[in-house]
Design an enzyme around this catalytic site. Structure first.
Site: not given
Ligand code: FAD
Length: 278
Positions: A7, A9, A40, A43, A69, A99, A101, A115, A157, A168, A208, A258
């Site tokens: 896939s 991105e 994507t 943010a 996304h 989630r 940033d 997330a 999740k 990542q 990055f 991916h």
């Molecule tokens: P989460 O799974 O919510 O985790 C975020 C942080 O919070 C982690 O440190 C986790 O351990 C912690 N956490 C989770 N749940 C809890 C809880 N209940 N209590 C305390 N801590 C908790 N970013 C964008 O803005 N747009 C995109 O399109 C995008 N695409 C991406 C695609 C991929 C494949 C990847 C790997 C990353 C992508 N990102 C994107 C980056 C991503 O948004 C960031 O890495 C972000 O900081 C975390 O997102 P997440 O969905 O993993 O968050």
């Protein structure tokens, strides 16, 4: 060609120049017959209109199975619901739920904190409609200094309804294999597809990587640095290194690859062609 599904991105182009770059890359990448492509989401909703437009373009003009996304940071339930409706109307069946940033200057998290909350919301609102992919971090998410807690949050999740995960990027295959072992021991059974970042520009990659917590091994960094401005040598060497990484991942059981294309074909294709030649 790789023996597992591929896939690609993309990010949503915002200017005519960026649109032209993506348009030039698409025919070359389509020739690989990707299982799906994804786009994507900026943010804090900064690509609120660009992502759906790009998804529509990829689906309608290029007949690609394009998956949006969706990042929830700063968003409201109503906004997310509207986007889900829009994507359902376009025929999307896969969503990458994140989630995101908190952009600088944005004070509020919005209606979702993590997330896992977004995954739960999508399941509740549109159960059965979308295959949900989530992100995971073999080298641990940068805001999480504890690998066990990070894995528990990944599991949350999955328990909320994620069907698959994309990692990542990383350059150390053992980080992936150890992560898979830990995930399986922790009761996570969904497919975990490695995210692959081909190397086109070392300075950009370093920037990055500092932001997202991906580690560039010292030997790799030193070798890339040693090539200086010799772009051709960097390309050759980097494609070899990343192709070898992909081969090891596939041989070790990775269910797909991916590629983070950054909307360009060259570096990604160089890796895939080398995998083919090996
Ligand atoms: P989460 O799974 O919510 O985790 C975020 C942080 O919070 C982690 O440190 C986790 O351990 C912690 N956490 C989770 N749940 C809890 C809880 N209940 N209590 C305390 N801590 C908790 N970013 C964008 O803005 N747009 C995109 O399109 C995008 N695409 C991406 C695609 C991929 C494949 C990847 C790997 C990353 C992508 N990102 C994107 C980056 C991503 O948004 C960031 O890495 C972000 O900081 C975390 O997102 P997440 O969905 O993993 O968050």
């Amino acid at each position: 060609m790789a023996s597992v599904p591929i896939s690609f991105e993309f990010f949503p182009p915002k200017t005519d120049e960026q649109r032209a770059t993506l348009e030039a890359a698409l025919p070359k990448l389509k020739a690989i017959a990707p299982e799906y492509v994804s786009c994507t989401f900026g943010a804090g909703g900064s690509t609120l209109s660009y992502t759906p437009e790009t998804i529509r373009h990829l689906r309608e003009e290029h007949a690609l199975d394009a998956a949006p996304h969706l990042s929830c940071m700063g968003g409201t339930r109503a906004e997310i619901r509207t986007l889900l409706d829009r994507y359902a109307e376009m025929g999307c069946r896969r969503i990458v739920a994140l989630r995101g940033d908190l952009p600088s200057g944005m004070a509020s998290y919005g209606d979702f904190r993590y997330a896992s909350d977004l995954v739960e919301f999508i399941r509740k609102e549109r159960d059965g409609r979308f295959h949900i992919e989530v992100a995971c971090y073999p080298e641990v998410h940068p805001q999480s200094d504890d690998a066990h807690a990070d894995l528990r949050h990944f599991k949350a999740k999955v328990d909320a309804g994620a069907n698959g995960a994309i990692t990542q990027y990383f350059y150390n295959p053992d980080a992936y294999f150890r992560f898979i072992d830990a995930a399986r021991r922790g009761g996570i059974a969904i497919p975990i597809v490695p995210g692959i970042m081909p190397i086109a520009n070392f300075t950009q990659l370093k920037r990055f990587s500092d932001l997202c917590g991906a580690e560039i091994p010292r030997w790799l960094s030193k070798r890339l640095h040693a090539y200086g401005d010799d772009v051709d040598s960097i390309r050759e060497f980097a494609a070899d290194v990343v192709a070898e990484l992909c081969d090891r991942l596939v041989a070790g059981g990775a269910p797909g690859l991916h590629f983070y294309t950054l909307n360009r074909a060259r570096a990604t294709l160089a890796v895939i062609e080398r995998m083919h030649r090996r």
